[in-house]
Design a protein around this motif. Structure first.
Motif, PDB file in Angstrom:
ATOM      1  N   THR A   1      20.805   6.186  -0.520  1.00 14.63           N
ATOM      2  CA  THR A   1      19.345   6.159  -0.546  1.00 14.63           C
ATOM      3  C   THR A   1      18.847   5.740  -1.916  1.00 14.63           C
ATOM      4  O   THR A   1      17.946   4.908  -2.049  1.00 14.63           O
ATOM      5  CB  THR A   1      18.781   7.551  -0.203  1.00 14.63           C
ATOM      6  OG1 THR A   1      19.381   7.995   1.005  1.00 14.63           O
ATOM      7  CG2 THR A   1      17.281   7.513  -0.056  1.00 14.63           C
TER       8      THR A   1
ATOM      9  N   SER B   1      17.583  -0.483   6.784  1.00 17.61           N
ATOM     10  CA  SER B   1      18.230   0.828   6.618  1.00 17.61           C
ATOM     11  C   SER B   1      17.279   1.963   6.940  1.00 17.61           C
ATOM     12  O   SER B   1      17.522   3.100   6.537  1.00 17.61           O
ATOM     13  CB  SER B   1      18.725   1.002   5.183  1.00 17.61           C
ATOM     14  OG  SER B   1      19.316  -0.158   4.712  1.00 17.61           O
ATOM     15  N   TYR B   2      16.179   1.646   7.669  1.00 17.67           N
ATOM     16  CA  TYR B   2      15.135   2.668   7.794  1.00 17.67           C
ATOM     17  C   TYR B   2      15.581   3.877   8.585  1.00 17.67           C
ATOM     18  O   TYR B   2      15.011   4.942   8.435  1.00 17.67           O
ATOM     19  CB  TYR B   2      13.878   2.063   8.413  1.00 17.67           C
ATOM     20  CG  TYR B   2      13.953   1.798   9.889  1.00 17.67           C
ATOM     21  CD1 TYR B   2      13.370   2.689  10.784  1.00 17.67           C
ATOM     22  CD2 TYR B   2      14.593   0.677  10.383  1.00 17.67           C
ATOM     23  CE1 TYR B   2      13.430   2.450  12.137  1.00 17.67           C
ATOM     24  CE2 TYR B   2      14.662   0.442  11.721  1.00 17.67           C
ATOM     25  CZ  TYR B   2      14.079   1.320  12.604  1.00 17.67           C
ATOM     26  OH  TYR B   2      14.154   1.086  13.946  1.00 17.67           O
TER      27      TYR B   2
ATOM     28  N   LEU C   1       7.773   1.815   8.835  1.00 13.89           N
ATOM     29  CA  LEU C   1       9.184   1.989   9.159  1.00 13.89           C
ATOM     30  C   LEU C   1       9.730   3.294   8.605  1.00 13.89           C
ATOM     31  O   LEU C   1      10.524   3.978   9.242  1.00 13.89           O
ATOM     32  CB  LEU C   1       9.997   0.834   8.562  1.00 13.89           C
ATOM     33  CG  LEU C   1      10.172  -0.399   9.422  1.00 13.89           C
ATOM     34  CD1 LEU C   1      11.110  -1.359   8.732  1.00 13.89           C
ATOM     35  CD2 LEU C   1      10.713  -0.029  10.783  1.00 13.89           C
ATOM     36  N   PHE C   2       9.327   3.622   7.379  1.00 10.66           N
ATOM     37  CA  PHE C   2       9.874   4.803   6.739  1.00 10.66           C
ATOM     38  C   PHE C   2       8.984   6.025   6.915  1.00 10.66           C
ATOM     39  O   PHE C   2       9.320   7.104   6.473  1.00 10.66           O
ATOM     40  CB  PHE C   2      10.077   4.550   5.246  1.00 10.66           C
ATOM     41  CG  PHE C   2      11.234   3.656   4.959  1.00 10.66           C
ATOM     42  CD1 PHE C   2      12.509   4.180   4.804  1.00 10.66           C
ATOM     43  CD2 PHE C   2      11.055   2.290   4.865  1.00 10.66           C
ATOM     44  CE1 PHE C   2      13.582   3.356   4.556  1.00 10.66           C
ATOM     45  CE2 PHE C   2      12.123   1.458   4.613  1.00 10.66           C
ATOM     46  CZ  PHE C   2      13.390   1.982   4.456  1.00 10.66           C
TER      47      PHE C   2
ATOM     48  N   ALA D   1      14.529  -1.466  -4.182  1.00  6.82           N
ATOM     49  CA  ALA D   1      13.067  -1.499  -4.154  1.00  6.82           C
ATOM     50  C   ALA D   1      12.507  -1.678  -5.555  1.00  6.82           C
ATOM     51  O   ALA D   1      11.510  -2.377  -5.756  1.00  6.82           O
ATOM     52  CB  ALA D   1      12.515  -0.224  -3.524  1.00  6.82           C
TER      53      ALA D   1
ATOM     54  N   ILE E   1      16.401  -3.153   2.673  1.00  3.93           N
ATOM     55  CA  ILE E   1      15.686  -1.877   2.676  1.00  3.93           C
ATOM     56  C   ILE E   1      15.163  -1.592   4.085  1.00  3.93           C
ATOM     57  O   ILE E   1      15.361  -0.512   4.625  1.00  3.93           O
ATOM     58  CB  ILE E   1      14.514  -1.901   1.675  1.00  3.93           C
ATOM     59  CG1 ILE E   1      15.027  -2.175   0.271  1.00  3.93           C
ATOM     60  CG2 ILE E   1      13.759  -0.582   1.702  1.00  3.93           C
ATOM     61  CD1 ILE E   1      13.911  -2.453  -0.723  1.00  3.93           C
TER      62      ILE E   1
ATOM     63  N   ILE F   1       8.202   2.469   1.085  1.00  7.53           N
ATOM     64  CA  ILE F   1       9.250   3.335   0.547  1.00  7.53           C
ATOM     65  C   ILE F   1       8.670   4.287  -0.497  1.00  7.53           C
ATOM     66  O   ILE F   1       9.163   5.401  -0.673  1.00  7.53           O
ATOM     67  CB  ILE F   1      10.433   2.498   0.010  1.00  7.53           C
ATOM     68  CG1 ILE F   1      11.714   3.299   0.110  1.00  7.53           C
ATOM     69  CG2 ILE F   1      10.218   2.048  -1.392  1.00  7.53           C
ATOM     70  CD1 ILE F   1      12.937   2.469   0.289  1.00  7.53           C
TER      71      ILE F   1
ATOM     72  N   VAL G   1       7.719  -2.038  -0.277  1.00  5.45           N
ATOM     73  CA  VAL G   1       7.741  -1.184  -1.466  1.00  5.45           C
ATOM     74  C   VAL G   1       6.721  -0.053  -1.311  1.00  5.45           C
ATOM     75  O   VAL G   1       7.005   1.109  -1.636  1.00  5.45           O
ATOM     76  CB  VAL G   1       7.464  -2.020  -2.738  1.00  5.45           C
ATOM     77  CG1 VAL G   1       7.208  -1.117  -3.933  1.00  5.45           C
ATOM     78  CG2 VAL G   1       8.620  -2.942  -3.025  1.00  5.45           C
TER      79      VAL G   1
ATOM     80  N   LEU H   1      19.194   2.146  -2.372  1.00  7.29           N
ATOM     81  CA  LEU H   1      18.130   1.411  -1.672  1.00  7.29           C
ATOM     82  C   LEU H   1      16.861   1.396  -2.524  1.00  7.29           C
ATOM     83  O   LEU H   1      16.156   0.392  -2.604  1.00  7.29           O
ATOM     84  CB  LEU H   1      17.841   2.062  -0.318  1.00  7.29           C
ATOM     85  CG  LEU H   1      18.830   1.778   0.801  1.00  7.29           C
ATOM     86  CD1 LEU H   1      18.496   2.616   2.023  1.00  7.29           C
ATOM     87  CD2 LEU H   1      18.831   0.298   1.155  1.00  7.29           C
ATOM     88  N   LEU H   2      16.580   2.525  -3.173  1.00 11.34           N
ATOM     89  CA  LEU H   2      15.389   2.575  -4.022  1.00 11.34           C
ATOM     90  C   LEU H   2      15.576   1.719  -5.272  1.00 11.34           C
ATOM     91  O   LEU H   2      14.605   1.183  -5.809  1.00 11.34           O
ATOM     92  CB  LEU H   2      15.043   4.011  -4.375  1.00 11.34           C
ATOM     93  CG  LEU H   2      14.134   4.560  -3.287  1.00 11.34           C
ATOM     94  CD1 LEU H   2      14.640   5.833  -2.713  1.00 11.34           C
ATOM     95  CD2 LEU H   2      12.715   4.668  -3.774  1.00 11.34           C
TER      96      LEU H   2
ATOM     97  N   ILE I   1       9.254   5.306  -7.545  1.00 11.89           N
ATOM     98  CA  ILE I   1      10.386   4.472  -7.151  1.00 11.89           C
ATOM     99  C   ILE I   1      11.449   4.463  -8.238  1.00 11.89           C
ATOM    100  O   ILE I   1      12.647   4.609  -7.962  1.00 11.89           O
ATOM    101  CB  ILE I   1       9.888   3.049  -6.810  1.00 11.89           C
ATOM    102  CG1 ILE I   1       9.188   3.107  -5.456  1.00 11.89           C
ATOM    103  CG2 ILE I   1      11.038   2.061  -6.776  1.00 11.89           C
ATOM    104  CD1 ILE I   1       8.549   1.843  -5.034  1.00 11.89           C
TER     105      ILE I   1
ATOM    106  N   LEU J   1      13.314   7.829  -8.185  1.00 11.18           N
ATOM    107  CA  LEU J   1      14.294   8.013  -7.126  1.00 11.18           C
ATOM    108  C   LEU J   1      15.470   7.057  -7.233  1.00 11.18           C
ATOM    109  O   LEU J   1      16.529   7.310  -6.677  1.00 11.18           O
ATOM    110  CB  LEU J   1      13.622   7.892  -5.762  1.00 11.18           C
ATOM    111  CG  LEU J   1      13.095   9.241  -5.313  1.00 11.18           C
ATOM    112  CD1 LEU J   1      11.605   9.244  -5.225  1.00 11.18           C
ATOM    113  CD2 LEU J   1      13.736   9.671  -4.020  1.00 11.18           C
TER     114      LEU J   1
END
Lengths: 282, 322
Positions: free
Chosen positions: B286, B276-277, A211-212, B293, B273, A121, A118, B289-290, B47, B50
């Motif tokens: 996207t 799918s980086y 990763l991101f 999250a 998540i 991201i 989290v 995915l959020l 988060i 998005l």
């Protein structure tokens, strides 16, 4: 008498079960460490440390670029997290009124418990979308993970500083800030240092935040933090998902290096912590 | 202070400097503390913001929708919620008794010399980076489970639908659960050890003096006295299991299947998540995915806060002075 025997047998059985449980945990550690060491040791060589990753599909190569990148990322992250973490801890232990201390403490605990993916991201949304992956984005994500660890460790040692020391200083008419800077911090610097080392050990092995933010990188040594920095955890992660056994071998060796660093750093920090605690308690 | 008759300029300057120093240290530390507050706020806000487009399109139905189809632009979280719930619960069921037993061994049984060594070894287990554990999971543990453990479970307990046909690759929910177990055992074990050591020894000795065996003392005194603390530790472990992304991504295989058997591949919220980086195709993907999250964030927050409430019931001002 048979009731007595039944109770003793039950007691004995539970003791055996508890001992076996402890053995299982130690065995799990041993199995992981030994299998990583056995599979990785073969590929660890001078070249492995000094050569960057080989181009895709070519044999050989090392992890020099990832080593440099990880060192840079962790260094940057520490530079961001250390001051904020220490200052927050000072605020909580020295200045905060109750009604502010409780929510800040809660927030730090929440931060420590957030899933690292989290955090990854979040930094992706904040710094990467609309730009590109970069070293500073990765370092920022790692810093978010280190921050609560450093703050908590610092808080713990600050609370260990004897109250008499603080009162003596204040009674001599020394200003509060001078008491903090001149008396309290010097006597807790060992604890802060070990807390930082533990946080570094943790951050060096974190993959999810990178990763991101810093995962699509060149296989050359990269020191430009505005570009994605190669790093060991993502290298292990991507190699482990490939079917090629040669890449698995490299992943094992990189894992061995990473694990050795993390375990040695944790052990050293814990030994130091025990020592500085004893010093303060005296 | 005004009663002091004369103040030399030197003293006045020094007092001013002292006050400025106090103010600036106070201000600086306050700013750092507020930065922590802002950071957590920003994480939640960014988060949720998005995830907005996906929320507008799918609403709360996202949580119960089964499809994840980037081609048709249809997304739902149910398979990942299922994967998260099953892998974490299985891990918790294995880890909790194991960790409590380890805590009891370390606090009650272990001889003095062994106690410190085994205790730090258990803590070292928690220090192994998850990507290393995942590498081991995918290349060593997975094949071992697939060829030895899963067939055995299937043949002896196969009448229970949980133990369906074994997998060939060893990638699946069950492997993920075992990896998660390894990750949460040390956490729960070290907290329980501290809890058990904190039980007043008068109570323990009282029970023993009344003729209780050690196990009866544990069951009658230690466990009841630490029950809520253990609950908090288990919830912290659960939070860790739910949020773990990397090691789970490596061993769980990926997929959207929902079913009884524990062995086939699946995905958790976190692993979906993480896997799918390399870039989601469309904006709505996207955003979805959020959305995942955001669900993870809410779950993490709930687990965290419940654990904190339990802990704070005993120690409301832990970590502050005065």
């Amino acid at each position: 008498m048979s009731r007595y025997r039944r109770r003793r047998v039950m007691n004995r059985a539970m003791e055996v079960l508890a001992t076996v449980a402890a053995l299982v945990a130690v065995a799990a550690l041993a199995v992981v460490v030994i299998s990583v060491a056995r599979r990785g040791a073969g590929a660890v060589s001078w070249d492995f440390f000094t050569k960057p990753q080989a181009l895709f599909g070519q044999p050989g190569g090392g992890i020099a670029n990832a080593l440099v990148g990880t060192a840079l990322l962790v260094l940057l992250a520490t530079a961001m997290a250390l001051p904020v973490g220490v200052l927050t801890a000072i605020y909580l232990t020295e200045f905060a009124p109750r009604r502010l201390a409780v929510p800040i403490q809660v927030v730090i605990d929440v931060l420590a418990g957030l899933p690292t993916i989290v955090i990854g991201i979040f930094v992706y949304a904040l710094l990467v979308i609309g730009h590109t992956q970069s070293g500073y984005a990765g370092a920022f994500a790692l810093a978010v993970i280190m921050l609560p660890l450093i703050a908590r460790a610092t808080q713990e040692v600050l609370l260990l500083v004897p109250g008499t020391l603080r009162e003596a200083s204040l009674a001599l008419g020394v200003r509060r800030w001078r008491t903090v800077v001149g008396v309290i911090l010097p006597s807790s610097v060992g604890g802060i240092l070990t807390g930082t080392v533990l946080a570094v050990a943790r951050a060096a092995g974190e993959t999810a935040p990178l990763l991101f933010t810093s995962s699509i990188f060149a296989n050359t040594v990269q020191t430009d933090v505005t570009k994605a920095l190669p790093n060991i955890p993502v290298l292990i992660f991507t190699y482990s998902e490939q079917p090629d056994p040669a890449l698995h071998q490299q992943a094992w060796a990189a894992a061995l290096v990473l694990m050795a660093f993390v375990l040695v750093a944790s052990l050293a920090a814990k030994a130091l912590l025990a020592r500085s605690r004893r010093k303060l308690a005296r | 202070m005004s009663a002091v008759p004369t103040t030399s300029p030197l003293q006045a300057r020094r007092r001013l400097r002292g006050r400025l120093g106090d103010l600036s240290l106070h201000g600086l530390t306050l700013a750092a503390a507020l930065a922590c507050l802002v950071l957590v706020g920003a994480i939640a806000w960014k988060i949720v913001a998005l995830a907005g487009p996906s929320f507008d399109r799918f609403g709360l139905g996202f949580v119960t929708a089964r499809a994840w189809d980037p081609v048709k632009h249809v997304f739902g979280a149910l398979p990942f919620i299922y994967g998260t719930a099953v892998s974490s619960l299985v891990a918790l069921v294995i880890a909790t008794p194991l960790a409590i037993a380890i805590g009891l061994y370390l606090s009650e049984l272990a001889p003095r010399g062994v106690r410190g060594i085994v205790g730090s070894l258990v803590e070292l287990l928690a220090a192994i980076p998850s990507v290393v554990l995942g590498l081991w999971g995918i290349l060593v543990l997975g094949p071992f489970l697939a060829h030895h453990v899963e067939p055995w479970l299937h043949s002896t307990l196969g009448f229970i639908p949980l133990f369906g046909d074994p997998q060939q690759t060893g990638q699946g929910l069950f492997t993920a659960a075992v990896i998660l177990t390894i990750m949460i055992v040390p956490i729960v074990a070290s907290i329980s050890r501290e809890l058990f050591l904190g039980v007043p020894s008068d109570l323990e000795e009282g029970a023993l003096a009344l003729g209780a065996t050690r196990w009866e003392m544990v069951r009658g005194v230690i466990l009841p006295a630490t029950r809520s603390g253990i609950a908090a530790a288990v919830i912290l472990g659960l939070g860790r299991a739910v949020g773990e992304a990397i090691a789970v991504t490596q061993v769980i295989g990926g997929g959207t299947r929902i079913g009884w058997s524990l062995f086939p591949p699946a995905d958790t919220l976190a692993s979906k998540i993480a896997s799918s980086y390399q870039g989601a195709g469309s904006g709505i993907e996207t955003s979805s995915l959020l959305y995942l999250a955001a669900i993870l964030l809410v779950l993490g927050l709930i687990a965290n806060l419940i654990a904190q409430v339990i802990v704070r019931r005993f120690d409301p001002l832990r970590g502050t002075r005065e």
